[in-house]
Design a protein around this motif. Sequence first.
Motif, PDB file in Angstrom:
ATOM      1  N   ARG A 124      -6.705 -70.309  89.034  1.00  0.00           N
ATOM      2  CA  ARG A 124      -7.741 -69.687  89.865  1.00  0.00           C
ATOM      3  C   ARG A 124      -8.996 -69.369  89.062  1.00  0.00           C
ATOM      4  N   ARG A 125      -8.827 -69.084  87.777  1.00  0.00           N
ATOM      5  CA  ARG A 125      -9.975 -68.737  86.930  1.00  0.00           C
ATOM      6  C   ARG A 125     -10.656 -69.950  86.314  1.00  0.00           C
ATOM      7  N   SER A 126      -9.997 -71.104  86.336  1.00  0.00           N
ATOM      8  CA  SER A 126     -10.499 -72.245  85.566  1.00  0.00           C
ATOM      9  C   SER A 126     -11.789 -72.826  86.114  1.00  0.00           C
ATOM     10  N   GLY A 127     -11.911 -72.903  87.439  1.00  0.00           N
ATOM     11  CA  GLY A 127     -13.093 -73.519  88.038  1.00  0.00           C
ATOM     12  C   GLY A 127     -13.144 -75.024  87.895  1.00  0.00           C
ATOM     13  N   ASP A 128     -12.054 -75.636  87.439  1.00  0.00           N
ATOM     14  CA  ASP A 128     -12.014 -77.081  87.189  1.00  0.00           C
ATOM     15  C   ASP A 128     -11.016 -77.714  88.158  1.00  0.00           C
ATOM     16  N   PRO A 129     -11.477 -78.375  89.221  1.00  0.00           N
ATOM     17  CA  PRO A 129     -10.559 -78.924  90.218  1.00  0.00           C
ATOM     18  C   PRO A 129      -9.649 -80.018  89.671  1.00  0.00           C
ATOM     19  N   VAL A 130     -10.168 -80.843  88.768  1.00  0.00           N
ATOM     20  CA  VAL A 130      -9.344 -81.909  88.195  1.00  0.00           C
ATOM     21  C   VAL A 130      -8.213 -81.312  87.360  1.00  0.00           C
ATOM     22  N   GLU A 142      -9.465 -72.737  96.552  1.00  0.00           N
ATOM     23  CA  GLU A 142     -10.426 -72.140  97.483  1.00  0.00           C
ATOM     24  C   GLU A 142     -11.687 -71.623  96.794  1.00  0.00           C
ATOM     25  N   PRO A 143     -11.610 -70.839  95.705  1.00  0.00           N
ATOM     26  CA  PRO A 143     -12.849 -70.400  95.065  1.00  0.00           C
ATOM     27  C   PRO A 143     -13.678 -71.552  94.508  1.00  0.00           C
ATOM     28  N   ILE A 144     -12.993 -72.603  94.036  1.00  0.00           N
ATOM     29  CA  ILE A 144     -13.725 -73.779  93.553  1.00  0.00           C
ATOM     30  C   ILE A 144     -14.487 -74.423  94.699  1.00  0.00           C
ATOM     31  N   THR A 145     -13.820 -74.557  95.848  1.00  0.00           N
ATOM     32  CA  THR A 145     -14.452 -75.166  97.019  1.00  0.00           C
ATOM     33  C   THR A 145     -15.619 -74.335  97.518  1.00  0.00           C
ATOM     34  N   MET A 146     -15.456 -73.009  97.534  1.00  0.00           N
ATOM     35  CA  MET A 146     -16.536 -72.150  97.998  1.00  0.00           C
ATOM     36  C   MET A 146     -17.758 -72.252  97.080  1.00  0.00           C
ATOM     37  N   ARG A 147     -17.526 -72.245  95.761  1.00  0.00           N
ATOM     38  CA  ARG A 147     -18.646 -72.362  94.823  1.00  0.00           C
ATOM     39  C   ARG A 147     -19.315 -73.730  94.940  1.00  0.00           C
ATOM     40  N   SER A 163     -23.854 -76.918  96.537  1.00  0.00           N
ATOM     41  CA  SER A 163     -24.315 -78.117  97.227  1.00  0.00           C
ATOM     42  C   SER A 163     -25.344 -77.781  98.294  1.00  0.00           C
ATOM     43  N   LEU A 164     -25.108 -76.700  99.037  1.00  0.00           N
ATOM     44  CA  LEU A 164     -26.073 -76.274 100.048  1.00  0.00           C
ATOM     45  C   LEU A 164     -27.396 -75.889  99.413  1.00  0.00           C
ATOM     46  N   LEU A 165     -27.347 -75.138  98.309  1.00  0.00           N
ATOM     47  CA  LEU A 165     -28.576 -74.747  97.623  1.00  0.00           C
ATOM     48  C   LEU A 165     -29.348 -75.976  97.159  1.00  0.00           C
ATOM     49  N   ARG A 166     -28.624 -76.944  96.563  1.00  0.00           N
ATOM     50  CA  ARG A 166     -29.310 -78.135  96.085  1.00  0.00           C
ATOM     51  C   ARG A 166     -29.911 -78.933  97.242  1.00  0.00           C
ATOM     52  N   THR A 167     -29.186 -79.015  98.356  1.00  0.00           N
ATOM     53  CA  THR A 167     -29.665 -79.780  99.499  1.00  0.00           C
ATOM     54  C   THR A 167     -30.982 -79.216 100.026  1.00  0.00           C
ATOM     55  N   TYR A 168     -31.091 -77.894 100.081  1.00  0.00           N
ATOM     56  CA  TYR A 168     -32.268 -77.279 100.681  1.00  0.00           C
ATOM     57  C   TYR A 168     -33.352 -76.895  99.676  1.00  0.00           C
TER      58      TYR A 168
END
Length: 396
Positions: A16-22, A167-172, A177-182
């Motif tokens: 949960r703390r790693s932030g690395d999905p792979v 879940e936290p990885i997906t939320m971040r 992605s939203l910030l970059r898009t806009y």
Amino acid sequence: MDHIAKLVDWMNTEGRRSGDPVKVVSHFCIALIDAGVPLWRVNIGQRFANPLLIAWGVIWTPEKAESYDVTHERLLTDDYVGSSFEYILKNRRPLHKSLRQLDPETEHGSYIEYAKLGGTDYYATLLHYGDGSVHGCTFVTQAESGFSSEHLSMIEAALPSLSSAMEPITMRKSSRSLLRTYLGDGPSKAVWDGTIRRGERTTLEAVVMFCDLRGFTELSDTADEEDLFDALNGYFDVVVQAVEEMNGDVLKFMGDGILSIFAIPTPDARADQCRQAVRAAQKALSDLAALNMERAQANKAKLEIGIGLNSGQVSYGNIGSPGRLDFTVLGGAVNLASRIEGLTKSVGHRVLATRAIAEASPESFVACGEHEVRGLASQIELFYLSEPLRQQDTMF
């Protein structure tokens, strides 16, 4: 269940703390194999809150693990229609399927492909997140006896902890992605890093590129809504891709206007960034010509653009009210680029630039005299773009 208990503990803590999905998915799969589950191929899919991408995920095999993105358009293809992901997300229940003796005429192509590669059994199931969203994952084995009920029970027992880690990885990932898009790359990073207070700003040197669609008012009055949006999207695609390919940032869409910058991090980078902006303008014109050929074949009106290029000091940051902020770029260099673009109509050239830009790419510009610019006390010397984009200019 000792292996599963250890896996659950790792997912709920280090995972949960790693932030690395792979890393998370790889650990999940290897731990299940150690527990006796005969995995060959695993796909952990995550749904996206994004106007450009609808999903992302990680595919794991014993040889490697890698992430991928899924566009909205892909949902309309055979890759998704009739697939296990469509089934489980629509029916909200798992799918267990043998890959033996499949009928190529009726089965989804993914099942046929796995079977050809030696897959014997297939299991698709759901991940449930705290916000109520549902995501999908698939498991394939090459074991002769397929997945047993015990294997599937171990997978299901470990899934809540996988959800906890992913879940936290997906939320971040979704938020970024939203910030970059806009906002674009540079501004989105600034906001993500904490530049969020009203009035907070950053001052930097940059090349400013302002682009405008010719005849937009007339097009708005005469074209139907579908044709208007088709024209705008085609125009935006051309310009945005040109800017991003040359490592610029598209900051704002203002009606049919597009404001972009090419940041100059050091004085030594000024000439190179000026050339990058010029290449972006050249590529935009070249790609627009290709788009207009397609539009002509479809009996659609030709699109024309004007581009103004300038360099100087700009400030970008948050402006607005306490409850509604806009991240934008301001400064005299921005205003001048916009007004230079406006002169393309009367001067008769599609791309106009100031001397600082022209001197960085002298082979591409021709002087066209001094011109009055609204808001400036004296005239300013301008240069028009003459050199077409060459193939080698896009190779880096």
